[in-house]
Enzyme design. Structure first.
Site, short mmCIF file in Angstrom:
data_model
loop_
_atom_site.label_atom_id
_atom_site.label_comp_id
_atom_site.label_asym_id
_atom_site.label_seq_id
_atom_site.Cartn_x
_atom_site.Cartn_y
_atom_site.Cartn_z
N THR A 228 2.04 -3.73 14.14
CA THR A 228 3.47 -3.50 14.03
C THR A 228 3.73 -2.03 13.71
OG1 THR A 228 3.59 -3.83 11.63
CG2 THR A 228 3.81 -5.79 13.02
N ASP A 229 4.93 -1.56 14.09
CA ASP A 229 5.39 -0.32 13.51
C ASP A 229 5.59 -0.58 12.02
OD1 ASP A 229 6.29 2.26 13.15
OD2 ASP A 229 7.67 2.20 14.83
N TRP A 230 5.55 0.46 11.22
CA TRP A 230 5.53 0.29 9.76
C TRP A 230 6.83 -0.37 9.28
CZ3 TRP A 230 1.30 1.59 11.57
CH2 TRP A 230 0.18 1.90 10.80
N GLY A 231 6.67 -1.57 8.70
CA GLY A 231 7.82 -2.34 8.26
C GLY A 231 8.51 -3.07 9.39
N GLY A 232 7.85 -3.17 10.54
CA GLY A 232 8.48 -3.73 11.74
C GLY A 232 8.28 -5.21 11.95
#
Length: 816
Positions: A228-232
């Site tokens: 995932t993108d960070w926090g995604g």
């Protein structure tokens, strides 16, 4: 499965623990089974490994690394081999810093010139971007570590990027927004793919079975890891079902527990988890092989700096050269004006910020290039404030000079991750300076430093224009070598420069402000639109001047490709970018007038002729048919065009191509905008016809309570007084910080708070705030302040108690 034996030894809890990060940058380890952590580091154009305080916004410094030109700059080189070399250097530096996964390159399309992250992306053309990205990936991965192509997919705006729903038809999705990823996966062999924050047609990309399973895994045969993108991550279990192995950063074990409970309840089978664990283990073991021998060697800082300079030299674009003002004559008396000459603008802002090993500045390098400097004046304030005294001093200096070297550009706070630009204009104070200088000295050469297209109504006021883009830590010397003729410029634009923003095809649909953004222009993005709709532009896609001239001749076409001759007709050696465009002459399926299907860069000595061949491939004639749901070839005569830019076609021939016999997927009468190419103002009904369904309501429902996926910005209409007050304070802080000149600090509010969905509070705090605590926050936001506060404090107490008990169990186990 490759690691079945190892997986069978794991507990369910251990398997689930591998599915999210150990901390902000590392994956989880299981020491008892010999499973180590991987380190993932930002780095599309340089390694950003944070040794101490971690963040995803570029706020805290990282270990020094070579800052190469950004992707937007290197794209202008049109040199795949150069991309591979840069990847090679990036791979070496990643290994030197013990990085397993390098988070780049980015291949999102430049749908709109205002996207704040365009400096990190290659092109408005998917074929061009895909080829450059594949080369980067190959170079990086030769060192045993993994590249990570991002952001998959249709992440083309920064505002509301964590919650916006991108509405795009299937054909446009496949041909424009997925093709670069396809090339990166199939040809580049990337071992890791990063999912994007946004939704695609109603589903978060990380959970999108069609995107992640049917296309990425089944059609493209990708067997690597999706992170995932960070926090995604939205719904962790749905992400796991879609084949997402790794959620970053850590959530303190909260989402691991969600996976465990889903398996225990029968919601998903344990086999799904095992499949993801197996792929993750494969990546861990493959990328740690390089670290099993001797300690990695430190990089040769000087060698890598020279490589960064060479990359910049080949990527600089000469856009104007009136009266042969360039190259500068030896001993020319020059006035050096512009703040960027003193403090180079060489990279963007956000997660890609590199802490350079060294940094060249123009004023320090002038003497070695034979330029007689009459002095330097900044001429303007960097962040837009007008300063009459600086302007007057610059004009006084310019009057004495034979030539004015004027360094202009966009500042660091204008082009940044998490924010889109407000317009395509250059700062007013810089344009005011330019006009004033032109009154006292007409011999002006502008050196432009920015990461995306800008309007240039002032271009008639200058004789020379050299566009350096964001050229990395060695860009200053590279620019001077081009200005003085030590380097013959060979860069060509990888994006179109329109005359004005209102001419761009997506301007009426960018950015999506509330729920969704509609890609009504369809295939007609960039030069595909301008060429087909006959819209005049300032500089076309693929444009760039040289200090020599080239002649094209003797085109020959067969089923395998196109062959032609290029002659250097000037008096100095140079490199020419030859571009292959293909157009369907009499087809029944709507298409742009021409599309890039190949390119090559050729070095030629003065007077030399070289025979060049650009082969056809599986993408040359294909289109995606929404009726058959596959790639097809339409039977027709095709125009084979070879040019120096999309608007400068030098040679053309015709080739009949047999088709696959697929049915025509559209009714021409129902899609007039798409068949004419005038797709900049497509109506809702016609877009729905193209989509094959109704578009969702694009505005927030202000009658509903706010939930996990609503953004903090929506507190402006929340029921809770505290939420509305917090919103007003946030807006005031943003306004006040900008007012006092703290634009970068103000931007952080927008980047990290304003557009964040509430779930991001839990996903980005590493377990400090969990989802039950977030429920309490949402109660307060929705008008039940004291009940929400009690709930928040209660859940926080439970979390702290559980953490303490866990710590005691670990200590007890260690004592045993």
């Amino acid at each position: 499965m490759k690691h079945k034996y190892l997986i069978e030894q794991m507990t369910l809890e251990e398997k689930a623990s591998l599915m999210s990060g150990k901390d902000f940058w590392q994956s989880q380890d299981i020491p008892r089974l010999g499973i180590n952590s991987m380190f993932l580091a930002d780095g599309p154009h340089g390694i950003r490994k944070q040794a101490a305080a971690a963040d995803h916004l570029g706020l805290n410094p990282s270990i020094p690394a070579t800052c190469f030109p950004t992707a937007a700059a290197v794209a202008n080189s049109w040199n795949v081999e150069l991309g591979r070399k840069i990847g090679d250097y990036l791979g070496k530096e990643a290994v030197a810093q013990k990085v397993n996964v390098l988070l780049g390159p980015g291949v999102n399309m430049k749908r709109d010139p205002l996207c704040g992250r365009n400096f990190e992306y290659f092109s408005e053309d998917p074929y061009h971007a895909g080829k450059m990205a594949a080369a980067y990936i190959q170079g990086i991965q030769t060192h045993g570590i993994s590249a990570c192509v991002k952001h998959f997919a249709v992440n083309n705006q920064e505002e509301r990027r964590m919650s916006i729903d991108t509405i795009v038809d299937e054909r446009t999705l496949r041909e424009i927004y997925l093709t670069a990823f396809e090339i990166a996966v199939k040809e580049g062999g990337t071992q890791t793919v990063m999912s994007s924050y946004n939704m695609l047609n109603g589903e978060y990309t990380n959970e999108h079975l069609h995107l992640m399973r049917e296309i990425l895994r089944e059609e493209w045969n990708f067997d690597g890891v999706v992170v995932t993108d960070w926090g995604g991550s939205n719904d962790r279990v749905a992400g796991l079902l879609a084949g997402n192995e790794l959620e970053m950063p850590t959530t303190g074990g909260e989402t691991n527990e969600e996976i465990i409970q889903a398996i225990k309840s029968g919601k998903i089978k344990e086999d799904v988890l095992d499949e993801c664990v197996d792929r993750l283990l494969n990546l861990i073991f493959k990328t740690e092989e390089v670290y099993k021998g001797a300690e990695p060697k430190p990089i040769d800082v000087d060698l890598h700096h020279r490589a960064a300079q060479e990359a910049a030299e080949e990527s600089i674009v000469l856009l104007k050269n009136e009266d042969g003002i360039l190259p500068l004559k030896p001993g020319v008396k020059a006035a050096i004006i512009g703040d960027f000459a003193q403090e180079a603008r060489y990279q963007g802002a956000g997660s890609s910020i590199v802490n350079p090993t060294r940094l060249d500045h123009t004023l320090d390098c002038l003497q070695e290039f034979g330029i007689v400097s009459l002095g330097y004046e900044p001429g303007f304030e960097r962040y837009g404030k007008k300063n009459r005294k600086k302007l007057e001093r610059a004009c006084a200096l310019a009057e004495k000079a034979e030539v004015v070297l004027l360094y202009l550009g966009l500042d660091e706070a204008t082009e940044a991750e998490g924010l889109d630009r407000q317009n395509m204009k250059m700062p007013d104070n810089q344009i005011e300076l330019l006009h004033a200088l032109q009154q006292v000295n007409p011999n002006i050469v502008v050196v432009l430093s920015c990461g995306a297209a800008v309007e240039m109504p002032w271009i008639g006021k200058v004789k020379g224009l050299v566009h350096a883009y964001l050229s990395g830590q060695a860009g200053a010397k590279a620019i001077l070598r081009v200005l003085t003729g030590e380097v013959n410029p060979s860069g060509k634009l990888a994006e179109t420069y329109p005359l004005r923003y209102e001419d761009t095809p997506a301007c009426h649909q960018f950015p999506g402000k509330e729920v969704s953004v509609e890609y009504r222009e369809g295939l007609y993005m960039g030069y595909r639109y301008y060429d087909t709709a006959d819209v005049e532009v300032l500089f076309p896609f693929g444009y760039g001047l040289s200090y020599t001239t080239y002649e094209y001749s003797e085109i020959r076409v067969d089923r395998n490709g196109v062959t032609f001759n290029i002659t250097n007709t000037g008096n100095r050696a140079g490199m020419e970018v030859a571009q292959l465009y293909v157009g369907c002459s009499d087809g029944m399926v709507f298409r742009p007038r021409k599309e890039l299907k190949g390119f090559t860069k050729v070095f030629l000595n003065a007077g030399e002729t070289r025979t060049v061949t650009i082969p056809f491939d599986d993408k040359t004639f294909r289109y995606f048919n929404v009726k058959t749901n596959r790639w097809e070839v339409e039977e027709a005569d095709y125009q084979i065009m070879v040019g120096a830019s999309s608007a400068d076609i030098r040679l053309a021939a015709s080739l009949f191509v047999e088709g696959t016999g697929a049915p025509v997927p559209y009714d021409k009468n129902e899609l007039p905008s798409y068949y004419t190419g005038r797709a900049n103002k497509v109506g809702k009904q016609e877009f729905e016809t193209l989509l094959g369904r109704k578009v969702p309501v694009s505005t927030w429902d202000r009658t509903k309570p706010l939930g996990y996926n609503d953004t903090i910005a929506q507190c402006q209409y929340a029921k809770g007084w505290a939420a509305r007050l917090a919103y007003r304070l946030m807006v005031f802080a943003y306004w006040f910080l900008r007012k006092i000149g703290k634009r970068s600090t103000a931007n952080i509010i927008m980047m990290s708070v304003y557009h964040m969905p509430f779930r991001g509070i839990a996903r980005m705090t590493g377990g400090v705030v969990n989802m039950p605590m977030l429920d309490g926050i949402l109660m307060m936001v929705n008008g039940r302040f004291f009940k929400g506060l009690r709930h928040f404090l209660k859940e926080r107490s439970k979390m702290l108690k559980a953490a303490k008990q866990k710590e005691q169990r670990v200590l007890a186990a260690e004592e045993r």
